[in-house]
Design a protein around this motif. Sequence first.
Motif, PDB file in Angstrom:
ATOM      1  N   MET A  73      21.468   8.158 -20.275  1.00 26.44           N
ATOM      2  CA  MET A  73      20.572   7.299 -19.209  1.00 26.44           C
ATOM      3  C   MET A  73      21.649   6.230 -18.807  1.00 26.44           C
ATOM      4  O   MET A  73      21.945   5.387 -19.663  1.00 26.44           O
ATOM      5  CB  MET A  73      19.411   6.796 -20.016  1.00 26.44           C
ATOM      6  CG  MET A  73      18.682   5.373 -19.358  1.00 26.44           C
ATOM      7  SD  MET A  73      17.070   4.869 -20.127  1.00 26.44           S
ATOM      8  CE  MET A  73      17.518   3.453 -20.138  1.00 26.44           C
ATOM      9  N   ASP A  74      21.611   5.727 -17.491  1.00 23.95           N
ATOM     10  CA  ASP A  74      22.443   4.632 -17.189  1.00 23.95           C
ATOM     11  C   ASP A  74      21.491   3.493 -16.892  1.00 23.95           C
ATOM     12  O   ASP A  74      20.532   3.925 -15.927  1.00 23.95           O
ATOM     13  CB  ASP A  74      23.345   5.087 -15.907  1.00 23.95           C
ATOM     14  CG  ASP A  74      24.070   3.781 -15.384  1.00 23.95           C
ATOM     15  OD1 ASP A  74      23.674   2.549 -15.779  1.00 23.95           O
ATOM     16  OD2 ASP A  74      24.837   4.018 -14.961  1.00 23.95           O
ATOM     17  N   ILE A  75      21.428   2.566 -17.694  1.00 27.05           N
ATOM     18  CA  ILE A  75      20.209   1.535 -17.612  1.00 27.05           C
ATOM     19  C   ILE A  75      20.313   0.900 -16.137  1.00 27.05           C
ATOM     20  O   ILE A  75      19.290   0.410 -15.672  1.00 27.05           O
ATOM     21  CB  ILE A  75      20.555   0.491 -18.697  1.00 27.05           C
ATOM     22  CG1 ILE A  75      18.933  -0.437 -18.786  1.00 27.05           C
ATOM     23  CG2 ILE A  75      21.596  -0.442 -18.535  1.00 27.05           C
ATOM     24  CD1 ILE A  75      18.848  -1.209 -19.958  1.00 27.05           C
ATOM     25  N   ARG A  76      21.539   0.754 -15.530  1.00 23.72           N
ATOM     26  CA  ARG A  76      21.620   0.374 -14.068  1.00 23.72           C
ATOM     27  C   ARG A  76      20.774   0.838 -13.148  1.00 23.72           C
ATOM     28  O   ARG A  76      20.163   0.379 -12.159  1.00 23.72           O
ATOM     29  CB  ARG A  76      22.964   0.003 -13.719  1.00 23.72           C
ATOM     30  CG  ARG A  76      23.869  -0.770 -14.475  1.00 23.72           C
ATOM     31  CD  ARG A  76      25.200  -0.696 -14.606  1.00 23.72           C
ATOM     32  NE  ARG A  76      25.797   0.758 -14.718  1.00 23.72           N
ATOM     33  CZ  ARG A  76      26.880   0.923 -14.838  1.00 23.72           C
ATOM     34  NH1 ARG A  76      28.151   0.132 -14.439  1.00 23.72           N
ATOM     35  NH2 ARG A  76      27.136   2.249 -15.272  1.00 23.72           N
ATOM     36  N   PHE A  79      16.977   0.743 -13.798  1.00 23.47           N
ATOM     37  CA  PHE A  79      16.530  -0.586 -13.233  1.00 23.47           C
ATOM     38  C   PHE A  79      16.457  -0.699 -11.655  1.00 23.47           C
ATOM     39  O   PHE A  79      15.455  -1.101 -11.296  1.00 23.47           O
ATOM     40  CB  PHE A  79      17.664  -1.710 -13.799  1.00 23.47           C
ATOM     41  CG  PHE A  79      17.346  -3.163 -13.079  1.00 23.47           C
ATOM     42  CD1 PHE A  79      18.385  -3.472 -12.225  1.00 23.47           C
ATOM     43  CD2 PHE A  79      16.547  -3.771 -13.521  1.00 23.47           C
ATOM     44  CE1 PHE A  79      18.350  -4.779 -11.749  1.00 23.47           C
ATOM     45  CE2 PHE A  79      16.494  -5.078 -12.998  1.00 23.47           C
ATOM     46  CZ  PHE A  79      17.285  -5.584 -11.969  1.00 23.47           C
ATOM     47  N   ASN A 137      25.331  -4.632 -12.454  1.00 25.91           N
ATOM     48  CA  ASN A 137      25.158  -4.656 -13.835  1.00 25.91           C
ATOM     49  C   ASN A 137      24.398  -6.074 -14.005  1.00 25.91           C
ATOM     50  O   ASN A 137      25.136  -7.129 -14.358  1.00 25.91           O
ATOM     51  CB  ASN A 137      26.594  -4.765 -14.768  1.00 25.91           C
ATOM     52  CG  ASN A 137      26.175  -4.669 -16.229  1.00 25.91           C
ATOM     53  OD1 ASN A 137      25.080  -4.538 -16.430  1.00 25.91           O
ATOM     54  ND2 ASN A 137      27.381  -5.297 -16.847  1.00 25.91           N
ATOM     55  N   ALA A 138      22.988  -6.220 -13.542  1.00 27.90           N
ATOM     56  CA  ALA A 138      22.366  -7.313 -13.457  1.00 27.90           C
ATOM     57  C   ALA A 138      22.353  -8.082 -14.630  1.00 27.90           C
ATOM     58  O   ALA A 138      22.102  -7.553 -15.792  1.00 27.90           O
ATOM     59  CB  ALA A 138      21.036  -7.014 -12.992  1.00 27.90           C
ATOM     60  N   THR A 139      22.274  -9.375 -14.611  1.00 26.90           N
ATOM     61  CA  THR A 139      21.920 -10.433 -16.055  1.00 26.90           C
ATOM     62  C   THR A 139      20.627 -10.439 -16.293  1.00 26.90           C
ATOM     63  O   THR A 139      19.800 -10.335 -15.237  1.00 26.90           O
ATOM     64  CB  THR A 139      22.852 -11.585 -15.933  1.00 26.90           C
ATOM     65  OG1 THR A 139      22.075 -12.574 -14.791  1.00 26.90           O
ATOM     66  CG2 THR A 139      24.333 -11.541 -15.422  1.00 26.90           C
ATOM     67  N   LEU A 140      20.257 -11.235 -17.314  1.00 22.07           N
ATOM     68  CA  LEU A 140      18.767 -11.434 -17.719  1.00 22.07           C
ATOM     69  C   LEU A 140      18.406 -12.280 -16.436  1.00 22.07           C
ATOM     70  O   LEU A 140      17.105 -12.197 -16.239  1.00 22.07           O
ATOM     71  CB  LEU A 140      18.950 -11.995 -19.123  1.00 22.07           C
ATOM     72  CG  LEU A 140      19.063 -11.408 -20.173  1.00 22.07           C
ATOM     73  CD1 LEU A 140      19.382 -11.930 -21.576  1.00 22.07           C
ATOM     74  CD2 LEU A 140      17.911 -10.317 -20.505  1.00 22.07           C
ATOM     75  N   ILE A 183      17.506 -10.184 -13.680  1.00 22.29           N
ATOM     76  CA  ILE A 183      16.329  -9.509 -14.007  1.00 22.29           C
ATOM     77  C   ILE A 183      14.920 -10.399 -13.648  1.00 22.29           C
ATOM     78  O   ILE A 183      13.936  -9.804 -13.249  1.00 22.29           O
ATOM     79  CB  ILE A 183      16.570  -8.821 -15.150  1.00 22.29           C
ATOM     80  CG1 ILE A 183      17.580  -7.808 -15.258  1.00 22.29           C
ATOM     81  CG2 ILE A 183      15.206  -8.120 -15.607  1.00 22.29           C
ATOM     82  CD1 ILE A 183      18.063  -7.542 -16.844  1.00 22.29           C
ATOM     83  N   PRO A 238       9.502  -8.461 -16.856  1.00 20.92           N
ATOM     84  CA  PRO A 238      10.852  -7.850 -16.747  1.00 20.92           C
ATOM     85  C   PRO A 238      10.847  -6.648 -17.301  1.00 20.92           C
ATOM     86  O   PRO A 238      11.688  -5.635 -17.095  1.00 20.92           O
ATOM     87  CB  PRO A 238      11.441  -8.947 -17.588  1.00 20.92           C
ATOM     88  CG  PRO A 238      10.592 -10.337 -17.273  1.00 20.92           C
ATOM     89  CD  PRO A 238       9.238  -9.803 -17.102  1.00 20.92           C
ATOM     90  N   ALA A 239      10.118  -6.453 -18.521  1.00 21.13           N
ATOM     91  CA  ALA A 239      10.184  -5.173 -19.235  1.00 21.13           C
ATOM     92  C   ALA A 239       9.799  -3.964 -18.625  1.00 21.13           C
ATOM     93  O   ALA A 239      10.533  -2.795 -18.616  1.00 21.13           O
ATOM     94  CB  ALA A 239       9.406  -5.144 -20.292  1.00 21.13           C
ATOM     95  N   LEU A 245      12.705  -2.061 -17.050  1.00 24.58           N
ATOM     96  CA  LEU A 245      13.587  -1.224 -17.813  1.00 24.58           C
ATOM     97  C   LEU A 245      13.167  -0.274 -18.424  1.00 24.58           C
ATOM     98  O   LEU A 245      13.359   0.798 -19.063  1.00 24.58           O
ATOM     99  CB  LEU A 245      14.276  -2.224 -18.805  1.00 24.58           C
ATOM    100  CG  LEU A 245      14.965  -3.206 -18.433  1.00 24.58           C
ATOM    101  CD1 LEU A 245      15.761  -4.037 -19.610  1.00 24.58           C
ATOM    102  CD2 LEU A 245      16.091  -3.014 -17.527  1.00 24.58           C
ATOM    103  N   GLU A 246      11.804   0.137 -17.960  1.00 32.64           N
ATOM    104  CA  GLU A 246      10.800   1.294 -18.357  1.00 32.64           C
ATOM    105  C   GLU A 246      11.485   2.684 -18.136  1.00 32.64           C
ATOM    106  O   GLU A 246      11.513   2.717 -16.582  1.00 32.64           O
ATOM    107  CB  GLU A 246       9.478   1.063 -17.975  1.00 32.64           C
ATOM    108  CG  GLU A 246       8.713   0.201 -18.980  1.00 32.64           C
ATOM    109  CD  GLU A 246       8.544   0.562 -20.382  1.00 32.64           C
ATOM    110  OE1 GLU A 246       8.901   1.561 -20.666  1.00 32.64           O
ATOM    111  OE2 GLU A 246       8.163  -0.263 -21.203  1.00 32.64           O
TER     112      GLU A 246
END
Lengths: 75, 75
Positions: free
Chosen positions: A1-4, A7, A45-48, A51, A62-63, A66-67
């Motif tokens: 899984m690529d989190i980017r 997101f 590659n976003a930061t917190l 996000i 925010p969560a 990322l689901e």
Amino acid sequence: MDIRKVFGANARRFRLALGLSQEAVAERMGVDRAFVSSMERGLQNATLLTIWEISQALGVRPADLLEEKFSKVRS
Amino acid sequence: MDIRKVFGANARRFRLALGLSQEAVAERMGVDRAFVSSMERGLQNATLLTIWEISQALGVRPADLLEEKFSKVRS
């Protein structure tokens, strides 16, 4: 899984659900439309803090961004 | 709500639940203990890829690390 990619796909899905353009989201965030476009394509590659800003622009938690279960990204 | 503090508090809580030291988590991630320490104190504006690495080191979902309801961070 690529989190980017997860997101980006989630951000796009939430944006479309609100009937907003990339331009409108970019304006809410105070960024360039091109940033929103590349973010939705999983290239950022976003930061917190970014996000957080996007979650506020889209009115989601925010969560939620990322689901994995929301996004239809093939891993 | 400062998302960096929520993220850090969650990372700390999950680490302690596993009975791991900051050193052990740092080793799993291939980073310095000081990074884990400053991250847990909410001082790191972590990126998506770092969030992913930490989620894998702690065996949790990336979204869990951004859940506000887990962290006891006063906003």
